[in-house]
Write an enzyme that holds these catalytic residues in place. Structure first.
Site, PDB file in Angstrom:
ATOM      1  N   GLU A  86      63.794  35.437  -1.962  1.00  0.00           N
ATOM      2  CA  GLU A  86      63.654  35.820  -2.779  1.00  0.00           C
ATOM      3  C   GLU A  86      61.878  35.282  -3.414  1.00  0.00           C
ATOM      4  O   GLU A  86      61.357  33.998  -3.578  1.00  0.00           O
ATOM      5  CB  GLU A  86      64.647  35.086  -4.088  1.00  0.00           C
ATOM      6  N   LYS A 158      70.683  41.495  -8.630  1.00  0.00           N
ATOM      7  CA  LYS A 158      71.057  40.126  -9.022  1.00  0.00           C
ATOM      8  C   LYS A 158      72.180  40.201  -9.592  1.00  0.00           C
ATOM      9  O   LYS A 158      71.926  40.422 -10.774  1.00  0.00           O
ATOM     10  CB  LYS A 158      70.179  38.707  -8.856  1.00  0.00           C
ATOM     11  N   CYS A 199      69.895  35.388  -3.407  1.00  0.00           N
ATOM     12  CA  CYS A 199      70.539  33.539  -4.108  1.00  0.00           C
ATOM     13  C   CYS A 199      71.631  33.107  -4.130  1.00  0.00           C
ATOM     14  O   CYS A 199      72.723  33.165  -3.379  1.00  0.00           O
ATOM     15  CB  CYS A 199      69.396  33.244  -4.678  1.00  0.00           C
TER      16      CYS A 199
END
Length: 324
Positions: A86, A158, A199
């Site tokens: 990321e 995300k 993440c």
């Protein structure tokens, strides 16, 4: 089978199956091709992949130079896919800087990474790119998959945003400048069917359950920039849990070390097999380099056949009506 390339100035270090300590296999002032691996002949029904670890900073050119070097190392190690962490292209030092550099996917930053993939004939997983959002005060934290011809094959924004206010500790509100994604993304590739995440998504197992059982993922990609505290407590545990419960390979490329005075990442880039075994790891949790492993499709099939959890899962309707 797994081994690691650990990048230090002018050196490459290999980690083999019977690793007992670093072994410098070459030392030059220019990029070195690495072909020798213990048992280097490719396994039947398998493909080689790599995961990168780096310490990105607030300098687009410096980060691109690091990524370019790691792409060359991965290609020299015969990897067909390299996964970056990321924020691979930029980590801001001041609030608002990420918004200033955010670009659309056809902008010059992403075009540069498409060229990297094309020049080295390697697929790239670029986790956590600062894509320009729908207005001037938001961006998208976008995972971009580029094929070996330099074409963008798929993107994922995300879904779960990191909003944390620890009493007496850190305050971080990703949603204040980031638009949350809404779509689950799985992509067919030469490395199996890829489940694409970023993440903080890692803490939400239902997303990975959807990727495996509803979208038929075989490999889960988890680029990340975990904090030092949360990484030390939960990083490996969560990754191995996601691998075990979905019976998928997990490739988790991580940011590592101090990016600036305010931000530090845990590191520990990992590749994990469907049984939950770590098959790729850098020898130094904070180093810049790559780890390489083989995705063995026969192992995926074997694990799933011997532990047929897909056949034993209860439908959603069961849980809605169940009384305990």
């Amino acid at each position: 089978m797994a081994f690691c390339l650990y990048s230090q100035p002018n050196s490459l270090i290999r980690l083999g199956p019977k690793y007992t300590g670093p072994k410098i296999i070459n030392s030059y002032s220019r990029p070195v091709s690495v072909h020798a691996v213990a048992g280097d002949s490719a396994m039947a029904n398998s493909v080689r992949v790599a995961a990168a670890q780096m310490t990105s900073v607030n300098d687009l050119a410096a980060n691109f130079a690091t990524c370019s070097r790691l792409v060359k190392e991965a290609a020299a190690a015969s990897a067909k896919l390299l996964c970056f962490p990321e924020n691979f292209s930029y980590v801001s030092a001041k609030d608002g800087d990420s918004l200033k550099i955010a670009e659309p996917l056809d902008g010059p930053i992403m075009k540069g990474y498409c060229s990297l993939a094309r020049e080295s004939s390697i697929w790239l997983s670029l986790g956590g790119f600062q894509e320009k959002g729908s207005d001037d005060v938001h961006l998208r934290n976008t995972h971009v998959l580029i094929d070996d011809a330099g074409n963008i094959r798929s993107t994922y924004s995300k879904m779960f945003l990191f909003d944390v206010d620890v009493p007496g500790g850190m305050i971080y509100k990703e949603s204040s400048f980031t638009e949350a994604g809404k779509d689950i993304v799985a992509v067919d590739s030469p490395f199996g069917r890829l489940g694409v995440t970023v993440c903080y998504d890692l803490r939400f197992p239902e997303l990975y359950q959807q990727l495996r059982f509803n979208h038929e993922a075989q490999v889960l990609l988890v680029p990340a920039a975990f904090t030092k505290v949360t990484g030390q407590a939960h990083w490996e545990i969560l990754l191995r849990a996601r691998a075990i419960e979905t019976q998928c390979y997990v490739i988790a490329a991580a940011q590592a070390g101090k990016h600036n005075d305010k931000r530090e990442s845990y590191g520990d880039t990992l590749i994990i097999d469907p049984w939950g075994t770590v098959v790729g790891r850098l020898p130094d949790r904070l180093s810049t380099g790559i780890t390489v492993a083989d995705i063995d499709f026969s192992l995926i099939n074997s694990v799933r056949a011997k532990m047929p959890i897909s056949e034993h899962r209860k439908p959603t309707e069961f849980w809605k009506s169940a009384c305990f």
